[in-house]
Design a protein around this motif. Sequence first.
Motif, PDB file in Angstrom:
ATOM      1  N   GLU A 154      26.610 -10.568  29.530  1.00 29.23           N
ATOM      2  CA  GLU A 154      25.871  -9.443  30.144  1.00 29.23           C
ATOM      3  C   GLU A 154      26.401  -8.260  29.726  1.00 29.23           C
ATOM      4  N   PHE A 186      18.369 -20.278  20.278  1.00 29.75           N
ATOM      5  CA  PHE A 186      16.920 -20.030  21.343  1.00 29.75           C
ATOM      6  C   PHE A 186      16.525 -18.887  21.246  1.00 29.75           C
ATOM      7  N   MET A 236      20.682 -25.446  17.279  1.00 36.83           N
ATOM      8  CA  MET A 236      19.789 -24.770  17.572  1.00 36.83           C
ATOM      9  C   MET A 236      20.010 -23.190  18.032  1.00 36.83           C
ATOM     10  N   ARG A 290      11.443 -27.968  20.385  1.00 32.02           N
ATOM     11  CA  ARG A 290      12.339 -28.927  21.224  1.00 32.02           C
ATOM     12  C   ARG A 290      12.204 -30.330  20.964  1.00 32.02           C
ATOM     13  N   ARG A 303      26.791 -19.256  17.156  1.00 32.68           N
ATOM     14  CA  ARG A 303      27.164 -20.422  18.065  1.00 32.68           C
ATOM     15  C   ARG A 303      26.762 -21.659  17.313  1.00 32.68           C
ATOM     16  N   SER A 359      18.159 -22.030  30.851  1.00 34.58           N
ATOM     17  CA  SER A 359      18.306 -21.734  29.243  1.00 34.58           C
ATOM     18  C   SER A 359      19.698 -22.085  28.858  1.00 34.58           C
ATOM     19  N   PRO A 360      20.791 -21.537  29.486  1.00 34.90           N
ATOM     20  CA  PRO A 360      22.106 -22.043  28.973  1.00 34.90           C
ATOM     21  C   PRO A 360      22.306 -23.569  29.137  1.00 34.90           C
ATOM     22  N   ALA A 409      20.787 -25.079  26.452  1.00 34.16           N
ATOM     23  CA  ALA A 409      21.472 -24.875  25.198  1.00 34.16           C
ATOM     24  C   ALA A 409      22.702 -25.659  25.038  1.00 34.16           C
ATOM     25  N   SER A 464      21.659 -29.044  23.787  1.00 32.74           N
ATOM     26  CA  SER A 464      21.116 -29.035  22.666  1.00 32.74           C
ATOM     27  C   SER A 464      22.547 -29.414  21.748  1.00 32.74           C
ATOM     28  N   HIS A 487      15.652 -17.401  24.167  1.00 30.23           N
ATOM     29  CA  HIS A 487      16.103 -16.971  25.168  1.00 30.23           C
ATOM     30  C   HIS A 487      17.589 -16.856  25.443  1.00 30.23           C
ATOM     31  N   PHE A 488      18.048 -17.081  24.135  1.00 31.15           N
ATOM     32  CA  PHE A 488      19.506 -17.244  23.399  1.00 31.15           C
ATOM     33  C   PHE A 488      20.398 -18.188  24.349  1.00 31.15           C
ATOM     34  N   GLY A 489      20.027 -18.560  25.729  1.00 29.70           N
ATOM     35  CA  GLY A 489      20.953 -19.501  26.308  1.00 29.70           C
ATOM     36  C   GLY A 489      22.328 -19.316  26.241  1.00 29.70           C
ATOM     37  N   LEU A 490      22.984 -18.010  26.333  1.00 30.77           N
ATOM     38  CA  LEU A 490      24.360 -18.039  26.431  1.00 30.77           C
ATOM     39  C   LEU A 490      24.865 -18.503  27.662  1.00 30.77           C
ATOM     40  N   LEU A 491      26.164 -18.659  27.823  1.00 30.07           N
ATOM     41  CA  LEU A 491      27.007 -19.093  29.109  1.00 30.07           C
ATOM     42  C   LEU A 491      27.349 -17.919  29.619  1.00 30.07           C
ATOM     43  N   PRO A 492      26.734 -17.427  30.684  1.00 31.71           N
ATOM     44  CA  PRO A 492      27.217 -16.153  31.309  1.00 31.71           C
ATOM     45  C   PRO A 492      28.631 -16.103  31.860  1.00 31.71           C
ATOM     46  N   PHE A 534      30.612 -12.020  36.360  1.00 30.69           N
ATOM     47  CA  PHE A 534      31.573 -12.741  35.541  1.00 30.69           C
ATOM     48  C   PHE A 534      32.460 -12.056  34.814  1.00 30.69           C
ATOM     49  N   ILE A 535      32.153 -10.666  34.781  1.00 31.48           N
ATOM     50  CA  ILE A 535      33.115  -9.727  33.854  1.00 31.48           C
ATOM     51  C   ILE A 535      34.327  -9.459  34.734  1.00 31.48           C
TER      52      ILE A 535
END
Lengths: 355, 321, 642
Positions: free
Chosen positions: A179, A128, A126, A88, A193, C227-228, C231, C234, A130-135, C325-326
């Motif tokens: 999810e 991550f 990058m 980081r 990504r 974390s999102p 990201a 980043s 913990h993935f860091g995906l946008l939910p 969100f689904i």
Amino acid sequence: MVEEQRSASASSASAGRPPAVSVRGLWKVYGPNPLSIVGSPDATLSRSELRAKTGCTAAVSDVSFDVAPGEVFVVMGLSGSGKSTLIRCLTRLVEPTAGEVFLDGEDISKATPQRLRELRRQHFSMVFQHFGLLPHRKVIDNIAYPLEINGMKKAERHARANEVIELVGLHGYSHAFPEQLSGGMQQRVGLARALAVDPQVLFLDEPFSALDPLIRRDMQQEVIRLHRELGKTMVFITHDLSEAVKVGDRIAIMRDGAVVQIGTPEELVALPIDDYVANFVRDIAKSHVLTLKYLARPAQSDEDMDGPELAANMIIRDAAEIILQTHKPVRVSENGKFLGIVSSEDVLRLISGVA
Amino acid sequence: MKFGLKRRIAAVSIIAAGALVLAGCSSSVNDSADSASGASECGSWAIAMHAWNGYTASGQVVAEIAKANGCTITQTTLEEAGVTYDAMEAGSIDVVIEDWGGGRWKEWVDRGAIVEVGDNGNVGLIGMYVPPWMAAKYPDILDSANLNKYADMFKTSDSGDKGAWYEGPPGYTTIGEKMISANKLNFKAISTGSEAALVDVLTKAEANKTPALAYFYTPGTLFIKIAGLEQSRVKFPANDWSDAAKASGLTDYPETALKKLASKKLMDSNSVFATIVKNFNWTNADQNSVSADIESGMKPEEAAQKWIDANPDKVKAWIGS
Amino acid sequence: MTHLKKSHLLIGVGLVWITLSRIFQGNQTLELATSENTSFTSSVGDAAASIRGNRTKSAAFIYFFNPIRAAITGFVEIIRSIISVPSGNSIIPVIGWFGVVAIVAFTVYATSRLRTAILAVSLLLACGALGMWQFTMDTLAMTLASVLLSLLVGIPVGIWAGRSDRVLKILTPFLDLAQILPTLVYLAPLALFFLIGTASATIATMVYSIPIAIRITAHAIRNLNQSPIEAALSMGSTPTQTLTKVQLPMAKQMIILGINQTVMAALSFVVIAALIGAPGLGKPVVDALIIRNVGQGFVAGFAVVFVAILLDRSTSAAAKAQESFIPLTSQQIRRGRIKVGLSGLLAIASIFASRSVLSLAVWPGSINISQQVEDVTNHATKWITTNLYIFTVGFKDFISNWVLNPLETLLAFSPWFVTLSAIVFIAAVIGGMRVAMLATGLLTLIVLSGLWHEAMITLTQTIVATLLTMAIGITLGIWVGRSSSAEKVLRPFLDAGQTLPAFVYLIPMLGLFGPTRFTAIATGIVYSIPVVVKIVSEGIRSVPIAMIEAATVAGSTVRQIITKVQLPAAKRSILLATNQGMIFVLAVVVIGGFVGSGGLGYLVILGGSKPEMQGKGLVAGFAILLLGVTIDRIAQASARRT
Ligand SMILES: Nc1ncnc2c1ncn2[C@@H]1O[C@H](COP(=O)(O)OP(=O)(O)OP(=O)(O)O)[C@@H](O)[C@H]1O
Ligand SMILES: [Mg+2]
């Protein structure tokens, strides 16, 4: 402490170009008044002593290394040893407490917010832990996100996103939401990504930790392909030693924030600097990393000297078949110079771990 | 069922906007109703409705007459005095038909927000009352000098070791505390909050033959409901003050001519409502007859209408036609 | 300080206090006759008078307050003319009752689901049937206007506070204060500047609900999964991109919950704001309180309850619809869209109808059950007050004689310095030195305000109400915390109880106890029990199962488990519940000034009515604030120290 000369000597590839990533005296200290630690006598304390004395945690302490363009640089270390913090700091997601980070010769700690964004958008990306995906976004829109903030048109970015979706094997899931995916699938979305913008440098924080062995192997192959064919530079964090050996040109071992040793897998296995590193690499099948050079020894009087000749940099595993079949010791030479011989007993002893 | 919030918000707002636009252009019932009524001549006005039953009677009669003459009238319940005066200054109230407070509106008059419209014909008298059964049983209690003799009887869990002196609501003219201390009475003033509470105290006391000493006033219909209450007023030395702020507390409340107040806006208009308010004037008996009807269960509108029907001449004179 | 020592010290303080109080009884109590002013209150009164005097002259009014007043009044009137009052030259609003029902049905249906929409429509029709249609529409219009304006301020500021530590730090004291400040206190100062009417009411409502919107929005932004966001950074997102593309979409559900809270706060305040001229259901409620018509109060109170449930259910259902969100399958989406589209068309048709058919425009007078409800309630009240007289008045007298009066004697009729020192000592013992010093400062300010005696009367009522609240609340809390069936039964009542405006509770209590201090106390108890039960039961439930199992295995009885394990472990929650309970009780006790509770609340109301008492009323409001902060700080500190 850091072995400067090791890292320097190890950067073999592409001399002349500046290192893709260059780190000098990097510190990240969490806690009250972190700046006062760096450079003070406290800096030499161990992490737990420092914590007891000042309440500060040195997540990264005095780290220096270079990553050559096109190199895959692996960082390993126990949990909490500071790997994620280090990576980081390289992208300034965490502001380093002290030290310098150069990307392609550019001092990133001096980059303005605009320049930093530019670098992040175009130069590196990058993956991550913990993935860091946008939910709230579908897979395709997650992958298209970096393109979107770059101002790419919707049709164009979706086309590109679909390409990388294929690449990571998520065909058919582009309209699912994070999810709805398994951990491994989410991890691949994160990887896709990062690949979408086609960056020069990739920072990967345990990118394959959630994958099953089969997909993991595919992904490792993909990393190797990116490395070999497209010449991408990567800083790759992993807990998995065999993965490190497989994809990494060089490996850095971290402990309590500091880098203990940097070297090729062979160097680490052959010459671990201390018990910590030795322990770390103990489980490697030595035959998979060591070259014949490591086994070569002077011939004893009763041994045949007319076996076949093999190159010193040949991995033992690859040489094993020839050696075991010839019934004679092989002769090992490096650039025409004779180094010694290796017999089938030598190989067997190494593989069975008796050596 | 669900789909993206954005889309749904968009759908809701588009439909709402569409509806408003359509609603705006479409002809509607009110346009036709409107031209027939001629509401524009009088305009729309607001009367403050204070919460004692005499006021309800006066306010309702004025409101009914105004409505019959094409005015749009809003009746707004509000606390007396300051609150109402501020509302008049803000333009949300136009008329107070019965104010007891001898001139406390002066500041607003000076600022040009309120106009004093004169007497409404009613005469108010405040006093301290005991239930008639007490007056009959202890005749000398009606002399304030003897109150202390009976103070113990008036004790309640709220007044502790003193007698309970039920005081009028916050906005009313009250000098109970001064009367207690000036006359060295062994009583404690208990705030009640409303006329209704006072009614309750006196009604219960008479019905259960329990002692009580409470603030009350004429005109009012309680005197019809509780026979003999008017004669059960505790007499203090004769009144010698008109401004409550300057009262010594030794003497009794004064007789007060009750006032009408109106907003400057109303008085400056040529509205027939202004004329009605200016001319409105009736007696305590008039008011009592309407309040008695309300008291006995009639709706205020009906009770007011009944009086209007029975007194066409007075009403005609107020309209000024 | 050990536990034992603490309680010994407290008993010691109490004994000394009682002794001194006996000796000096009635001396130096700083009693002040209601109609009297101190030099301080009269100078505040003079200041207020000069502000009033400047309403037509000073630049601040001409260029600031008056334009704001005009703008807000205009805004509210536009909304009112759409649904509630005659618009322009016509005799009906732009949209008649049928249209409003259709719009509500459609909006709720489109944002949540059919069941909630049906509930919403039934509640709305019930309000109409209670003869409260126009009041209900006024309340909706006022609530809508205040909520829109509050969110316009609250959400951006909340987002800002969510993203900047500095902003949050600056705002926190104000947000904390806003949570303590009893509603009654807001009214008078605002009326001074914005006069009486919709503008004052709307602004007061905003002042009350904006902090809630800020708090929840900031919380929503701050507690997102980081974390999102990291990201997104980043990848080179700008701060604006991060906010609009990542943080806000992720925080959406929480922000809608914040809107729900803001709406509920605004509603409860709009009802109280009838005191400063807010149109709507508050009027008949206040009316009923003044004329003591319990039946009429119930009619209006029911309408308030219905509107509260309507707004709460529909906004929280909208939040719930955001849980995942689904989305559904595209077929379901299409079907959903068709349904919403059709119902939208139906709504538009209904709006049309409501403008062209008189019976759909104006609520038909023949549909009105208010008289029946009123009669039934009045009969019931009468029956209770005559037949259960022994219980109601007996209970009231018992509490008054044995708890209220002795405590009032101790607090309000001891010399002021004795009471002040005693409170400071108690603060020191249970909360520590710093709080004791703070309490000294705050209480000294109350003494200086000249309203010490009244403040102690209010404090007495607050303490008595809190004691009773805690006695009931802890019992119920233990029950709810230990039994999930109890929770199922009580939860709807607790939820509903928390959404109702305090004002509404005054009505039945007034019917039972008449215009006395006890009415205010009983109202305070009823109002604050839900929150106390909630906090206590959560505390009980959060005791680790392992602890209880260990105790059970060791052979403890149920009683032992409660007293030896659950209660001690839930001590912090109980203290927090006490704090919340006290603050809630204080807010109600001062409103009790309306129904004869005396104390500071009465002075605030008096100040509104009598111009010459306005200064005293304003100072009383300030004293309430000081009292609230004192109570809150002491309680917080004692909760922190356990
Ligand atoms: N924001 C923070 N504040 C305080 N300490 C931190 C913070 N982030 C990390 N640390 C500390 O820094 C140390 C290194 O953490 P880091 O996440 O870099 O470890 P890691 O090597 O990535 O571990 P893992 O393999 O479990 O991911 C840990 O001791 C952690 O407690
Ligand atoms: Mg990590």
